[in-house]
Design a protein around this motif. Structure first.
Motif, short mmCIF file in Angstrom:
data_model
loop_
_atom_site.label_atom_id
_atom_site.label_comp_id
_atom_site.label_asym_id
_atom_site.label_seq_id
_atom_site.Cartn_x
_atom_site.Cartn_y
_atom_site.Cartn_z
N ALA A 16 10.77 25.24 20.20
CA ALA A 16 9.47 24.57 20.02
C ALA A 16 9.65 23.05 20.01
O ALA A 16 8.85 22.32 20.64
CB ALA A 16 8.81 25.04 18.73
N LYS A 17 10.66 22.56 19.35
CA LYS A 17 10.92 21.11 19.30
C LYS A 17 11.28 20.57 20.69
O LYS A 17 10.83 19.49 21.08
CB LYS A 17 12.01 20.80 18.29
N LEU A 18 12.09 21.32 21.43
CA LEU A 18 12.46 20.91 22.78
C LEU A 18 11.23 20.90 23.71
O LEU A 18 11.08 19.98 24.53
CB LEU A 18 13.55 21.82 23.35
N ARG A 19 10.39 21.92 23.60
CA ARG A 19 9.17 21.96 24.43
C ARG A 19 8.28 20.76 24.13
O ARG A 19 7.72 20.15 25.04
CB ARG A 19 8.43 23.27 24.19
N GLU A 20 8.18 20.42 22.85
CA GLU A 20 7.38 19.26 22.46
C GLU A 20 8.01 17.97 23.00
O GLU A 20 7.32 17.12 23.57
CB GLU A 20 7.29 19.21 20.93
N ARG A 21 9.33 17.85 22.86
CA ARG A 21 10.05 16.64 23.30
C ARG A 21 9.93 16.41 24.80
O ARG A 21 9.76 15.30 25.27
CB ARG A 21 11.52 16.77 22.90
N PHE A 22 10.03 17.52 25.59
CA PHE A 22 9.96 17.40 27.05
C PHE A 22 8.53 17.52 27.58
O PHE A 22 8.31 17.39 28.78
CB PHE A 22 10.85 18.46 27.72
N GLY A 23 7.58 17.81 26.71
CA GLY A 23 6.19 17.90 27.13
C GLY A 23 5.90 19.07 28.05
O GLY A 23 5.12 18.94 29.01
#
Length: 191
Positions: A16-23
């Motif tokens: 979830a954090k990676l998806r948020e970071r990469f948009g």
């Protein structure tokens, strides 16, 4: 997953954090962004393939431990299968080697369910007198406590046959075939 499986998983929180970071919103898009790190989208087929390949390697190196290794494989794949709500079809090239009733090992695709399984009583009647190694081992030998519908569905999913295979054969109509057919007395009995 057992420690011997080479594939590792990213936690849902980290994902979830990676998806948020990469948009990105889709897991597939995230795996494309992380492709340089050999991160792949969760895929049942690739996991089963990885598990079977590792067990095949270990069984080749330690043939005396093959039964225990195959049980570990079955349990690892069962855990994946039973935890997934969507049962994807296994790719044809994935071959799961399973124990047989005759204490040998063979591809699930070559095996049938025997009398121990509700779907195998007729198959046992048809094939048991031909070759007992045609049947997958009983549930206890596979590491389960009892033969349930879910276990039978799982074995079928792995490739174990729950019906006779249909093979069409074409014979050359020639003198020898005519001789054999005319020399039979009907009803024909083969012993």
């Amino acid at each position: 997953m057992p420690s011997w499986v080479s594939q590792k998983f990213l936690s849902s929180e980290f994902t979830a954090k990676l998806r948020e970071r990469f948009g990105v919103s889709r897991i597939r898009d995230l795996s494309l962004k992380l492709g340089n790190f050999n991160v792949q989208e969760y895929n049942m087929n690739s996991l089963v393939s990885s598990i079977t390949a590792e067990i095949n390697r270990r069984a080749k190196d330690n043939p005396d431990d093959e039964l225990d290794l195959r049980k570990q494989m079955i349990q690892a794949i069962w855990n994946l299968y039973s935890s997934s709500s969507e049962k994807v079809k296994l790719r044809e090239e994935i071959t799961c080697i399973l124990p047989t009733c005759s204490n040998k090992f063979d591809s699930a695709k070559n095996l049938y369910m025997g009398k121990e399984y509700s779907g195998g009583k007729i198959l046992d009647y048809l094939y048991a007198h031909i070759d007992s190694s045609l049947f997958v081992a009983n549930v206890k030998m596979l590491g389960f406590s009892e033969a349930t519908k879910e276990i039978e569905d799982f074995l079928f999913w792995l490739g174990v046959n729950n019906a006779p295979k249909y093979t069409e054969m074409r014979f050359h109509r020639g003198d020898f075939l005519n001789y054999v057919m005319t020399s039979l007395s009907y009803p024909a009995k083969f012993e």
